[in-house]
Design a protein around this motif. Structure first.
Motif, short mmCIF file in Angstrom:
data_model
loop_
_atom_site.label_atom_id
_atom_site.label_comp_id
_atom_site.label_asym_id
_atom_site.label_seq_id
_atom_site.Cartn_x
_atom_site.Cartn_y
_atom_site.Cartn_z
N ILE A 27 75.42 -45.89 -0.03
CA ILE A 27 76.78 -45.71 -0.69
C ILE A 27 76.82 -46.18 -2.22
N MET A 28 77.01 -45.42 -3.13
CA MET A 28 76.90 -45.71 -4.52
C MET A 28 78.27 -45.52 -5.30
N VAL A 29 79.28 -46.08 -4.76
CA VAL A 29 80.60 -45.86 -5.23
C VAL A 29 81.02 -47.18 -5.99
N LYS A 30 82.24 -47.20 -6.59
CA LYS A 30 82.88 -48.13 -7.23
C LYS A 30 82.94 -49.35 -6.16
N ALA A 31 82.44 -50.59 -6.66
CA ALA A 31 82.55 -51.66 -5.75
C ALA A 31 83.80 -52.25 -5.39
N HIS B 224 76.32 -36.36 -1.34
CA HIS B 224 77.56 -36.13 -1.18
C HIS B 224 78.47 -36.77 -2.24
N ASN B 225 79.88 -36.45 -2.82
CA ASN B 225 80.61 -37.32 -3.40
C ASN B 225 82.19 -36.95 -3.12
N ARG B 226 83.03 -37.79 -2.99
CA ARG B 226 84.31 -37.50 -2.66
C ARG B 226 84.92 -36.23 -3.49
N SER B 227 84.72 -36.19 -4.77
CA SER B 227 85.03 -34.96 -5.38
C SER B 227 84.17 -34.04 -5.38
N VAL B 228 84.49 -32.98 -4.80
CA VAL B 228 83.17 -31.93 -4.29
C VAL B 228 82.60 -31.28 -5.76
N GLY C 198 87.55 -51.84 -2.98
CA GLY C 198 88.31 -50.75 -2.03
C GLY C 198 87.46 -49.66 -1.78
N PRO C 199 86.99 -48.79 -3.01
CA PRO C 199 86.04 -47.61 -2.74
C PRO C 199 85.27 -47.74 -1.88
N THR C 200 84.44 -48.82 -1.75
CA THR C 200 83.31 -49.04 -0.74
C THR C 200 83.79 -49.11 0.60
N ALA D 99 78.09 -40.56 -9.18
CA ALA D 99 78.27 -40.67 -10.50
C ALA D 99 76.73 -41.42 -11.15
N VAL D 100 76.77 -41.94 -12.24
CA VAL D 100 75.23 -42.17 -12.81
C VAL D 100 74.32 -42.82 -11.94
N MET D 101 74.92 -43.98 -11.35
CA MET D 101 73.73 -44.60 -10.30
C MET D 101 73.34 -43.77 -9.15
N GLY D 102 74.40 -43.29 -8.54
CA GLY D 102 74.00 -42.62 -7.22
C GLY D 102 73.28 -41.38 -7.47
N ARG D 103 73.54 -40.63 -8.40
CA ARG D 103 72.82 -39.36 -8.93
C ARG D 103 71.48 -39.64 -9.22
N GLY E 13 71.41 -55.22 -3.52
CA GLY E 13 71.62 -55.35 -4.91
C GLY E 13 70.25 -54.41 -5.49
N ILE E 14 70.93 -53.65 -6.49
CA ILE E 14 69.93 -52.94 -7.17
C ILE E 14 70.29 -53.13 -8.72
N SER E 15 69.09 -53.39 -9.33
CA SER E 15 69.23 -53.85 -10.86
C SER E 15 68.64 -52.71 -11.60
N GLY E 16 68.80 -52.61 -12.78
CA GLY E 16 67.88 -51.70 -13.74
C GLY E 16 68.90 -50.65 -14.40
N GLY E 17 70.22 -50.75 -14.01
CA GLY E 17 71.05 -49.60 -14.50
C GLY E 17 70.50 -48.22 -14.22
N GLU E 18 71.05 -47.50 -14.99
CA GLU E 18 71.01 -45.96 -14.87
C GLU E 18 69.49 -45.72 -14.67
N ALA F 290 86.67 -47.70 1.44
CA ALA F 290 87.23 -46.55 2.09
C ALA F 290 86.17 -45.58 2.57
N VAL F 291 84.92 -45.68 1.91
CA VAL F 291 83.69 -44.96 2.32
C VAL F 291 83.29 -45.24 3.76
N ILE F 292 83.09 -46.59 3.78
CA ILE F 292 82.70 -47.09 5.21
C ILE F 292 83.76 -46.71 6.33
P1 NBP Z 1 81.33 -46.12 -10.67
O1 NBP Z 1 81.49 -47.35 -10.39
O2 NBP Z 1 81.70 -45.45 -11.68
O3 NBP Z 1 82.03 -45.18 -9.35
C1 NBP Z 1 82.12 -43.89 -9.56
C2 NBP Z 1 81.91 -43.16 -7.98
O4 NBP Z 1 82.90 -44.04 -6.91
C3 NBP Z 1 82.33 -41.85 -7.89
O5 NBP Z 1 81.49 -40.95 -7.08
C4 NBP Z 1 83.68 -41.64 -7.29
O6 NBP Z 1 84.05 -40.80 -6.63
C5 NBP Z 1 83.60 -42.84 -6.37
N1 NBP Z 1 84.75 -43.29 -5.82
C6 NBP Z 1 85.86 -43.99 -6.33
BR1 NBP Z 1 85.67 -44.47 -8.11
N2 NBP Z 1 86.57 -44.22 -5.34
C7 NBP Z 1 86.34 -43.57 -4.39
C8 NBP Z 1 86.84 -43.58 -3.04
N3 NBP Z 1 88.00 -44.23 -2.81
N4 NBP Z 1 86.34 -43.12 -1.88
C9 NBP Z 1 85.27 -42.50 -2.34
N5 NBP Z 1 84.34 -42.47 -3.25
C10 NBP Z 1 85.11 -42.98 -4.42
O7 NBP Z 1 79.92 -45.22 -10.41
P2 NBP Z 1 78.52 -45.97 -10.91
O8 NBP Z 1 78.72 -46.27 -12.36
O9 NBP Z 1 77.35 -44.87 -10.67
O10 NBP Z 1 78.36 -47.20 -10.06
C11 NBP Z 1 78.07 -47.03 -8.67
C12 NBP Z 1 77.56 -48.55 -8.02
O11 NBP Z 1 76.66 -49.04 -8.49
C13 NBP Z 1 79.03 -49.40 -8.48
O12 NBP Z 1 79.32 -50.24 -7.56
C14 NBP Z 1 78.41 -50.27 -9.78
O13 NBP Z 1 78.87 -51.57 -9.87
C15 NBP Z 1 76.99 -50.20 -9.49
N6 NBP Z 1 76.23 -50.19 -10.87
C16 NBP Z 1 75.21 -50.87 -10.89
C17 NBP Z 1 74.61 -50.98 -11.93
C18 NBP Z 1 73.26 -51.71 -11.99
O14 NBP Z 1 72.60 -51.58 -12.79
N7 NBP Z 1 72.69 -52.06 -10.89
C19 NBP Z 1 74.76 -50.21 -13.05
C20 NBP Z 1 75.98 -49.42 -12.77
C21 NBP Z 1 76.68 -49.65 -11.86
P3 NBP Z 1 84.71 -39.41 -7.33
O15 NBP Z 1 83.51 -38.76 -8.25
O16 NBP Z 1 85.22 -38.65 -6.34
O17 NBP Z 1 85.86 -39.93 -8.46
#
Ligand code: NBP
Length: 476
Positions: A72-76, A31-35, A78-80, A11-15, A126-131, A82-84
């Motif tokens: 791992i950059m997924v939703k904090a 890699h991403n859960r949904s290919v 349960g999803p984390t 998603a935005v952060m991991g990408r 911890g990662i700060s700074g958003g997208e 699951a990936v672990i």
């Molecule tokens: P999201 O928090 O919106 O999560 C989406 C991602 O999580 C997708 O890749 C999605 O895969 C995956 N995912 C989910 Br939802 N459930 C899953 C599961 N059960 N197994 C595997 N993958 C799963 O993404 P984001 O906004 O890029 O944020 C990523 C992390 O970074 C979060 O923890 C967020 O809190 C943190 N974050 C930090 C900042 C910052 O400034 N530091 C900003 C924004 C976010 P899918 O594509 O298959 O649905």
């Protein structure tokens, strides 16, 4: 070719983090859960660097050099987990799992322990700074073992923001240390935002300045000791005109602030640890209050003063006072945040370098500011500084600001303009510097109704007074 690092969760952060690694010359497995998201990533960004697309977790692991490093950059939550759970059985001893999501530090401590038991390194980061930060250089706060940092640290430092050539990334400490300091960073961010909002409110309602004029004031502040990302963007916001209505943009936004939870975690944790972070707490509560439309609606008829317009000269004086109140209150909220890090570090045995946290927050993150250099210097002069307020330079500045700070809080009270952040910070300052606090009364009350005992100023030991009978004092 094997990849040096893998990123799962596109998603935005991991990408953006994956692109950042690649732009810095690393080969990155994605890699991403949904290919579908992985394919989309390759279509859009493959040109930017060396990427290996992995369709499954097994593919991802197979595409990595050893020791394997997977971010791992997924939703904090349960999803984390699951990936672990999916990755861990595929990895070998010495491999490193990095969680860059916004995890609660207690979750990180739990995961760290579980994975250590399986011979894997876990680096809660911890990662700060958003997208934008993720792509161009965030502030990075990795926890975990020193051994894991040895192989991982140089990569993270390379992709982090840099200020004066110094990376905004350092090994924070073992276990949950990284996510803990990220949480406190966010608490401080809440306080900073609230203080800036209060400054705006005073200038607008007490000073009679319009948003564009307030933006000019903020731009002026941004040239001085308050220079910071948050002051800068606030000036931008205040100059923006709504395209739909032609009104000042700030006037067409609903005044109900939302939150994702890291500020709340900071306050919850502070309560657990017994750390007085009243400024940060007020910032969290101010958002919560703003969101209670029902309470606010019910209170609309309540009496209060009518702010009268100030003369241009008085408005200018008010703006000067507010600058000082903002600065002094900011010093207090950072003092509270650093106190919290220091207590957390002691409680969990992390040995966090307090000055280094200021160093890594100078760039890449939301609270980035020139001001952080001052904190770095304060801890450079005295690594065991009990509170930032006691630093010679800060205490001199607070002495200089205090008259204005008190005037601002008094003005807010007189005109009926809420200043929870400024007031809480000033109360904290006055409480810490008080020789005697009314806590003595509290202790006496507790002894009176609950025989909770008290200690005396003149004799060692605990005592109880027989309030119910002849009021004689007994050792407890
Ligand atoms: P999201 O928090 O919106 O999560 C989406 C991602 O999580 C997708 O890749 C999605 O895969 C995956 N995912 C989910 Br939802 N459930 C899953 C599961 N059960 N197994 C595997 N993958 C799963 O993404 P984001 O906004 O890029 O944020 C990523 C992390 O970074 C979060 O923890 C967020 O809190 C943190 N974050 C930090 C900042 C910052 O400034 N530091 C900003 C924004 C976010 P899918 O594509 O298959 O649905």
């Amino acid at each position: 070719k094997l990849a040096q690092v893998g990123v799962t969760g596109l998603a935005v952060m991991g990408r953006n983090l994956a692109r950042n690694f690649a732009r810095n010359g690393y080969t990155v497995a994605v890699h991403n859960r949904s290919v579908g998201r992985t394919h989309e990533f390759m279509e859009r960004f493959a040109e930017e660097g060396e990427f290996v697309a992995a369709e499954s977790a097994a593919d991802l692991v197979a595409s990595l050099e050893r020791p394997r490093r997977v971010v791992i950059m997924v939703k904090a939550g349960g999803p984390t987990d699951a990936v672990i759970d999916e990755l861990a059985p595929l990895l070998d001893e010495g491999d490193v799992i990095i969680d860059g999501g916004n995890a609660h530090f207690e979750d990180t401590r739990r995961r760290d322990e579980a994975l250590r038991g399986r011979g894997l390194h876990f680096v809660g980061t911890g990662i700060s700074g958003g997208e934008e930060g993720a792509l161009n250089g965030p502030s990075i706060m990795p926890g975990g073992s020193a051994e894991a940092y040895e192989s991982l640290g140089p990569m993270l430092e390379k992709i982090s923001a840099h200020v004066d050539g110094t990376p905004c990334c350092t090994h924070v400490g073992p276990g949950g240390a990284g996510h803990f300091v990220k949480m406190v960073h966010n608490g401080i961010e809440y306080a900073d935002m609230q203080l800036i909002a209060e400054s705006y409110d005073l200038l607008r309602r007490a000073g009679g300045l319009d948003p564009a004029r307030i933006a000019e004031v903020f731009r002026g502040w941004n040239e001085g000791r308050l220079a910071s990302y948050l002051v800068e963007i606030t000036a931008e916001v205040l100059t923006h005109t709504d395209a739909r209505t032609g009104a000042a943009f700030v006037d067409v936004i609903q005044d109900q602030a939302e939150q994702k939870g890291t500020g709340r975690w900071t306050v919850q944790t502070a309560l657990e640890l017994g750390v007085p972070v009243n400024g940060i707490a007020e910032a969290v509560f101010a958002r919560s209050l703003s969101g209670h439309g029902d309470l606010r609606e019910a209170a609309q008829g309540l009496a209060g003063p009518q702010p009268a317009a100030l003369s241009a000269e008085d408005a200018k004086r008010l703006a000067e006072d507010v600058e000082k109140a903002l600065y002094a209150s900011k010093v207090v909220s950072y003092a509270q945040g650093w106190n919290m890090i220091s207590v957390g570090s002691r409680e969990y045995g992390w040995d966090v370098d307090l000055g280094a946290m200021a160093t890594i927050w100078r760039g890449g993150c939301i609270i980035r500011a020139a001001f952080l250099d001052r904190i770095r210097n304060a801890y450079g002069n005295d690594p065991a500084l009990p509170t930032l307020l006691a630093d010679a330079e800060f205490s001199r500045e607070l002495a200089d600001a205090q008259d204005a700070w008190r005037r601002v809080v008094a003005t807010g009270a007189e005109l009926g303009i809420p200043t929870p952040g400024f007031s809480a910070a000033l109360s904290y300052y006055d409480a810490l510097r008080a020789q005697r606090l009314p806590a003595a009364v509290t202790q006496a009350q507790r002894d009176y109704f609950g025989a909770h005992t008290y200690r005396r100023t003149d004799v060692e030991g605990s005592f109880h007074t027989r309030w119910d009978t002849n009021r004689t004092e007994e050792p407890a």
